[in-house]
Motif scaffolding. Structure first.
Motif, mmCIF file in Angstrom:
data_model
loop_
_atom_site.group_PDB
_atom_site.id
_atom_site.type_symbol
_atom_site.label_atom_id
_atom_site.label_comp_id
_atom_site.label_asym_id
_atom_site.label_seq_id
_atom_site.Cartn_x
_atom_site.Cartn_y
_atom_site.Cartn_z
ATOM 1 N N GLY A 138 0.977 -4.388 4.606
ATOM 2 C CA GLY A 138 2.316 -4.807 4.975
ATOM 3 C C GLY A 138 3.043 -3.844 5.888
ATOM 4 O O GLY A 138 4.135 -4.165 6.371
ATOM 5 N N SER A 139 2.470 -2.664 6.135
ATOM 6 C CA SER A 139 3.136 -1.666 6.980
ATOM 7 C C SER A 139 2.296 -1.238 8.172
ATOM 8 O O SER A 139 2.836 -0.924 9.226
ATOM 9 C CB SER A 139 3.516 -0.429 6.150
ATOM 10 O OG SER A 139 4.439 -0.758 5.140
ATOM 11 N N ASP A 140 0.981 -1.190 8.008
ATOM 12 C CA ASP A 140 0.103 -0.733 9.075
ATOM 13 C C ASP A 140 -0.319 -1.926 9.931
ATOM 14 O O ASP A 140 -1.050 -2.809 9.457
ATOM 15 C CB ASP A 140 -1.138 -0.047 8.481
ATOM 16 C CG ASP A 140 -2.045 0.551 9.545
ATOM 17 O OD1 ASP A 140 -1.770 0.367 10.749
ATOM 18 O OD2 ASP A 140 -3.032 1.212 9.171
ATOM 19 N N PRO A 141 0.125 -1.988 11.195
ATOM 20 C CA PRO A 141 -0.232 -3.135 12.042
ATOM 21 C C PRO A 141 -1.716 -3.207 12.360
ATOM 22 O O PRO A 141 -2.215 -4.273 12.735
ATOM 23 C CB PRO A 141 0.597 -2.903 13.311
ATOM 24 C CG PRO A 141 0.846 -1.434 13.348
ATOM 25 C CD PRO A 141 0.969 -1.011 11.912
ATOM 26 N N ASP A 142 -2.447 -2.111 12.197
ATOM 27 C CA ASP A 142 -3.867 -2.108 12.511
ATOM 28 C C ASP A 142 -4.715 -2.855 11.484
ATOM 29 O O ASP A 142 -5.906 -3.096 11.715
ATOM 30 C CB ASP A 142 -4.386 -0.667 12.640
ATOM 31 C CG ASP A 142 -3.902 -0.007 13.926
ATOM 32 O OD1 ASP A 142 -3.171 -0.663 14.692
ATOM 33 O OD2 ASP A 142 -4.264 1.163 14.154
ATOM 34 N N ILE A 143 -4.139 -3.184 10.316
ATOM 35 C CA ILE A 143 -4.877 -3.987 9.339
ATOM 36 C C ILE A 143 -4.215 -5.352 9.150
ATOM 37 O O ILE A 143 -4.396 -6.010 8.119
ATOM 38 C CB ILE A 143 -5.004 -3.264 7.981
ATOM 39 C CG1 ILE A 143 -3.621 -2.928 7.408
ATOM 40 C CG2 ILE A 143 -5.852 -2.013 8.110
ATOM 41 C CD1 ILE A 143 -3.663 -2.445 5.968
ATOM 42 N N ASP A 144 -3.452 -5.772 10.133
ATOM 43 C CA ASP A 144 -2.829 -7.092 10.103
ATOM 44 C C ASP A 144 -3.079 -7.767 11.446
ATOM 45 O O ASP A 144 -2.217 -7.818 12.316
ATOM 46 C CB ASP A 144 -1.334 -6.982 9.820
ATOM 47 C CG ASP A 144 -0.697 -8.341 9.557
ATOM 48 O OD1 ASP A 144 -1.445 -9.320 9.373
ATOM 49 O OD2 ASP A 144 0.540 -8.420 9.536
#
Length: 363
Positions: A138-144
């Motif tokens: 929910g915070s790291d754009p690299d895992i979304d």
């Protein structure tokens, strides 16, 4: 919660304890006293001077070779060159080159927007959030990402039938889809600079991106016939995206994912979610220093040449403080990423034990 501690069984993760910032402060003092936070002006000025010289030489080579299918090899050359320039822009963005933030910003703008065709403002916004909370759901754009699921919850989202099929086979598609990453990076950059969201130096970024993208396209199609030009761009963008992807993917993918409500001190938040890649000087150059991901996350402003010297100090310190320090070979890291992505895509809702969550619940 699905988490993997790559290369280690879940039981090998030491106690997750809130130690404030004292552990990191002690480590920072050791690293600074070893002289590893000094500037490397000679190293970086050499690279900065070489960038326009090498790019000009590549353009001259491209023009001299002319309208021939041999230019596909030149496309690979340009892809490698642009990636290496992007690594240098990454260093500047992290304030590794100059003491002046303004100087670093302008170097990042020129290298990223003008030479590579990537928006510095877009990248900075995204990358800052990643560094603040690596692998935090929910915070790291690299895992979304829209085409890859990193958690069972992401894999279970409602999607069109074709997208669901791709996710269920994402282990097969993960590395091939990186061939499209170059197009995605350029498209995201253009979208951001023309979007209404706040962006510092928007006119400058628009001007530099237009010069780079339109000028590059003009060069390609003035020298090459339309069919060769199209294939040249496909090769260059594909290799560029793939090279960028395989340089960043081993750093965090397959490492523990942090629940959004979990709080860790800075040392553990950065070390336990990152992975170093063993290698030699060639790996160091090819990955632009990103193979020392733990060191980079702990000390983002450390000059690239010092990362390899900081690694043994940090590894020993982590061992002494029961902080898992993960290091593996390059090919092994790709295997870890692939197996993790594949198992999530297949819908195994608990493919790995969650060491962080289990330890928190046991306290």
């Amino acid at each position: 919660m699905t988490v993997r501690n790559a290369g280690r069984p879940a039981s090998s993760v030491g106690p997750v304890r809130q130690a404030g910032n004292s552990d990191y402060t002690d480590l920072a003092r050791m690293v600074k006293s070893a002289g590893l936070m000094r500037r490397r002006y000679g190293y970086y000025w050499t690279k900065l001077v070489c960038v326009p010289v090498v790019v000009a030489a590549a353009v001259v080579l491209f023009i001299v070779i002319g309208d021939t299918w041999w230019q596909m090899f030149t496309g690979v050359l340009f892809a490698v060159l642009f990636t290496q320039i992007a690594f240098l822009g990454h260093d500047a963005a992290h304030r590794q080159i100059f003491r002046s933030g303004r100087w670093n910003d302008w170097v990042s703008l020129i290298l990223g927007d003008l030479f590579v065709g990537m928006s510095y403002g877009w990248w900075q916004h995204k990358h800052t959030r990643h560094h603040a909370n690596p692998n935090m759901i929910g915070s790291d754009p690299d895992i979304d990402l829209p085409v890859i699921a990193f958690t069972p919850e992401q894999a279970a989202r409602e999607r069109p039938p074709f997208a669901r099929w791709v996710i269920s086979h994402q282990g097969v598609f993960f590395y091939p889809v990186l061939l499209l990453e170059g197009v995605s990076l350029h498209a995201s950059s253009v979208y951001r600079v023309f979007h209404r969201e706040p962006l510092a130096r928007r006119p400058v970024e628009i001007a530099l991106l237009l010069i780079r993208i339109l000028g590059y396209l003009a060069l390609v199609f003035l020298v090459l016939s339309p069919d060769k030009g199209a294939v040249f761009l496909a090769v260059q963008l594909g290799v560029f995206g793939f090279y960028m992807g395989v340089s960043f993917a081993p750093n965090h993918k397959g490492m523990p994912l942090v629940p959004h409500d979990m709080r860790l001190d800075f040392l553990r938040r950065q070390v336990m979610m990152s992975r170093d890649i063993r290698g030699n000087w060639f790996v160091d150059v090819a990955m632009g220093g990103l193979n020392y991901q733990i060191e980079h996350h702990l000390f983002p402003s450390m000059a690239r040449p010092y990362l390899k010297h900081a690694a043994p100090i940090i590894a020993a310190y982590c061992r002494g403080h029961d902080v898992p320090y993960v290091q593996t070979g390059l090919w092994a890291s790709y295997g870890i990423v692939l197996r993790y992505i594949n198992r999530v895509g297949l819908g195994e809702h608990d493919p790995f034990a969650c060491p962080l969550l289990e330890m928190r619940q046991s306290i």
